[in-house]
Enzyme design. Structure first.
Site, PDB file in Angstrom:
ATOM      1  CE  LYS A  33      38.048  13.833  97.164  1.00  0.00           C
ATOM      2  NZ  LYS A  33      37.387  14.577  96.648  1.00  0.00           N
ATOM      3  NE  ARG A 131      36.829  21.564  94.528  1.00  0.00           N
ATOM      4  CZ  ARG A 131      36.541  20.664  95.039  1.00  0.00           C
ATOM      5  NH1 ARG A 131      36.483  20.386  96.185  1.00  0.00           N
ATOM      6  NH2 ARG A 131      36.370  19.197  94.412  1.00  0.00           N
ATOM      7  CG  HIS A 163      32.721  18.517  92.316  1.00  0.00           C
ATOM      8  ND1 HIS A 163      32.262  16.895  92.497  1.00  0.00           N
ATOM      9  CD2 HIS A 163      33.303  18.878  93.507  1.00  0.00           C
ATOM     10  CE1 HIS A 163      32.447  16.749  93.579  1.00  0.00           C
ATOM     11  NE2 HIS A 163      33.375  17.678  94.250  1.00  0.00           N
ATOM     12  NE  ARG A 219      33.626  13.282  89.768  1.00  0.00           N
ATOM     13  CZ  ARG A 219      32.750  14.144  89.394  1.00  0.00           C
ATOM     14  NH1 ARG A 219      32.135  14.064  87.974  1.00  0.00           N
ATOM     15  NH2 ARG A 219      32.465  15.413  89.923  1.00  0.00           N
ATOM     16  CE1 TYR A 261      50.603  18.926 128.984  1.00  0.00           C
ATOM     17  CE2 TYR A 261      49.538  18.285 126.988  1.00  0.00           C
ATOM     18  CZ  TYR A 261      50.587  18.172 127.627  1.00  0.00           C
ATOM     19  OH  TYR A 261      51.744  17.507 127.249  1.00  0.00           O
ATOM     20  CB  CYS A 308      47.208  15.275 125.124  1.00  0.00           C
ATOM     21  SG  CYS A 308      46.485  15.798 126.624  1.00  0.00           S
ATOM     22  CG  MET A 309      50.950  14.457 119.757  1.00  0.00           C
ATOM     23  SD  MET A 309      52.749  14.787 119.580  1.00  0.00           S
ATOM     24  CE  MET A 309      52.744  16.669 119.308  1.00  0.00           C
ATOM     25  CG  ASP A 310      51.180  11.215 122.384  1.00  0.00           C
ATOM     26  OD1 ASP A 310      51.405  11.229 121.324  1.00  0.00           O
ATOM     27  OD2 ASP A 310      51.964  11.881 123.439  1.00  0.00           O
TER      28      ASP A 310
HETATM   29  C1  LIG Z   1      35.998  14.289  96.418  1.00  0.00           C
HETATM   30  C2  LIG Z   1      35.279  14.403  94.920  1.00  0.00           C
HETATM   31  C3  LIG Z   1      34.376  13.353  94.722  1.00  0.00           C
HETATM   32  C4  LIG Z   1      33.582  12.691  95.817  1.00  0.00           C
HETATM   33  O1  LIG Z   1      32.785  13.528  96.681  1.00  0.00           O
HETATM   34  P1  LIG Z   1      31.903  12.849  97.914  1.00  0.00           P
HETATM   35  O2  LIG Z   1      31.343  14.098  98.139  1.00  0.00           O
HETATM   36  O3  LIG Z   1      32.775  12.168  98.755  1.00  0.00           O
HETATM   37  O4  LIG Z   1      31.064  11.751  97.256  1.00  0.00           O
HETATM   38  C5  LIG Z   1      33.853  13.266  93.505  1.00  0.00           C
HETATM   39  N1  LIG Z   1      34.330  14.265  92.486  1.00  0.00           N
HETATM   40  C6  LIG Z   1      35.255  15.325  92.750  1.00  0.00           C
HETATM   41  C7  LIG Z   1      35.853  16.034  91.821  1.00  0.00           C
HETATM   42  C8  LIG Z   1      35.972  15.221  94.114  1.00  0.00           C
HETATM   43  O5  LIG Z   1      36.964  16.025  94.398  1.00  0.00           O
END
Ligand SMILES: *Cc1c(COP(=O)(O)O)cnc(C)c1O
Length: 374
Positions: A33, A131, A163, A219, A261, A308-310
Site C-alpha cells: 500500500k 480502527r 490487526h 502481513r 527563510y 524549503c520546498m525545493d
Molecule cells: C499497513 C498494514 C500492515 C503492515 O504493517 P507494518 O507495520 O508495516 O508491517 C498490515 N496490515 C494492515 C491492516 C495494515 O494496514
C-alpha cells in the site's frame, strides 16, 4: 545526469521477504500500500514475490486494481472500503476484499451478482485497535450475514483477520489480549460454520517477534522495505531506499550570515554553504529544519536553517565540497544517516519518512534484478 533521486534496491526487498519467509511456516503477504511505502508499488510487489511472498496486501480497491492491471495475478487483499465503491470491479478482478460490517457484506453480495462471480472475502474483527473491523459485539451479525451469503454462493469467506495495536513493543500485554480476542472471534466464526483457510493478524513486528501470532498468513509491510518496526533491532533487514541529491551550488559566506527563510541559522565563522536540491515537495519534512542529518564529503552534516520546498542548505565549514558532489539524506547505515535517524529528529516513524519520498518530481531508480522481467 541526475539532480536528485530515490534509489530502490529491489534485491534488498527480495531478501527481506525471503528472510521472513524462512522464519515462518505461514504464507507471506507483502504489504505494498501507499505506493509500496514510497518505494513504488509494482516493482516492490514483483521483488517481494521473487522473495517468496505469495500474497500482496493493499489498503484501497484502486491499489488492488492497479496490481491486476499490471498483470500481477497472485492473491491480493484490499481492506479499506467506504460504502458505494465499484466493488464489482474488484470482484471481477479476483481481488480479495475485506468486510467489517453487515453493510459491506451486503455490498459484496450485490457486487458478486453484478460481476457474476463469487466474491472472495476476509472478515475483519476489531480486537482492540479500534480502527477497521467489527467489534466483538457486532461480530455475530457480520458472521451471520456472511454465512448466509456464503450458503447462497455469493461470497466465499477466505479469511478472518485482525490487526495489532502494540506489536512493536515487545511483550506488551495488549498483544496477548488481542491474540485471545482473535482466538475467541475465530471460535465464534466456527459456530456460524465459518472456518476460513486464512487466519491472519501479524504485521512486521509480530512477524519478526511473535511466531505464536503467525497463523496461516503474515502481513509484513515496513520490514519488506528493510526498515525495522522495533527501535534498536534490525533483524538482519536491509533498507531498500536511498535518497540523495547532487549539490547544486557552493559559496563562501562570512561569519554571521543568516541562512534560508527566516534566518533561523547563522554561520559562526567564514564558511562554505552547499545547496542541496531536495525539499519538502520531495518529501523532506519541514520539521527537519536545523535538524535533519545529511552525509556529504564523508561527514554527517545537519541542515542549516529552514527546509524549503525545493532545497536545503548545509554548512560544510572549510571542507572541500563542490557543486555536483552527492549528498545522501538517508539509506543503509553504512552510507550515512538512516530513515530511523530522520524519524528521530523529526519526531515520527521510519514509515513516514520513506513513504513521503514518493514525489513524482524525484525519479526512482531501481537497482538489482529481483522481480524484473526482461
Ligand atoms: C499497513 C498494514 C500492515 C503492515 O504493517 P507494518 O507495520 O508495516 O508491517 C498490515 N496490515 C494492515 C491492516 C495494515 O494496514
Amino acid at each position: 545526469m541526475w539532480q536528485a533521486e530515490v534509489r530502490i534496491d529491489l534485491d534488498a526487498i527480495r531478501d527481506n521477504v525471503a528472510l521472513m519467509r524462512a522464519g515462518t511456516s505461514a504464507e507471506v503477504m507483502a504489504v505494498v500500500k501507499g505506493d509500496g511505502y514510497g518505494h513504488g508499488m509494482l516493482p516492490s510487489a514483483r521483488a517481494a514475490l521473487a522473495g517468496g511472498a505469495t500474497w500482496l496486501g493493499v489498503a484501497t480497491l484502486d491499489e488492488g486494481l492497479a496490481l491486476r492491471r499490471a498483470g500481477l495475478d497472485v492473491p491480493v487483499l484490499a481492506w479499506l472500503h467506504s460504502p458505494g465503491l465499484a466493488l464489482h470491479e474488484g470482484v471481477a478482478a479476483g481481488l480479495d476484499l475485506s468486510a467489517s460490517s453487515v453493510q459491506l457484506v451486503e455490498e459484496l453480495v450485490t457486487a458478486a451478482r453484478r460481476a457474476e462471480r463469487t466474491a472472495r472475502v476476509h472478515l475483519k474483527l476489531d480486537t482492540g485497535l479500534a480502527r477497521a473491523g467489527a467489534t466483538p459485539a457486532e461480530w455475530p451479525a457480520v458472521l451471520e450475514a456472511a454465512a448466509k451469503a456464503q450458503a447462497d454462493g455469493d461470497i466465499e469467506v477466505v479469511g478472518v483477520w485482525s490487526h495489532f495495536v502494540y506489536a512493536d513493543v515487545l511483550g506488551h500485554e495488549t498483544t496477548d489480549r488481542q491474540l485471545a480476542a482473535f482466538a475467541d472471534g475465530l471460535a465464534v466464526a466456527e459456530r456460524f460454520g465459518i472456518s476460513p483457510r486464512y487466519r491472519h493478524i501479524a504485521n512486521s513486528a509480530a512477524t519478526l517477534t511473535r511466531p505464536d501470532a503467525h497463523y496461516d498468513l503474515v502481513r509484513p509491510g515496513i520490514a519488506v522495505y528493510g526498515l525495522s518496526p522495533i527501535e534498536g533491532e534490525t533483524f538482519g533487514l536491509r533498507p531498500a531506499m536511498t535518497a540523495r541529491a547532487r549539490v547544486a551550488q557552493t559559496k563562501r559566506v562570512p561569519a554571521g550570515q543568516g541562512v534560508s527563510y527566516g534566518h533561523t541559522y547563522f554561520t559562526e565563522r567564514e564558511t562554505t554553504l552547499a545547496l542541496v536540491p531536495l525539499g519538502y515537495a520531495d518529501g523532506v519534512p519541514r520539521a527537519a529544519s536545523n535538524a535533519g542529518p545529511v552525509q556529504l564529503a564523508g561527514k554527517r552534516r545537519t541542515i542549516a536553517g529552514r527546509v524549503c520546498m525545493d532545497q536545503i542548505v548545509l554548512d560544510v565549514g572549510d571542507d572541500q565540497v563542490s557543486a555536483g558532489d552527492v549528498a545522501t539524506l538517508f539509506g543503509p547505515s553504512d552510507q550515512g544517516p538512516t530513515a530511523d535517524d530522520w524519524a528521530e529528529v523529526v519526531g515520527t516513524i521510519n514509515y513516514e519518512i520513506v513513504t513521503r519520498f514518493g514525489s513524482p518530481r524525484v525519479p526512482r531508480i531501481y537497482d538489482g534484478t529481483a522481480g524484473v522481467t526482461s
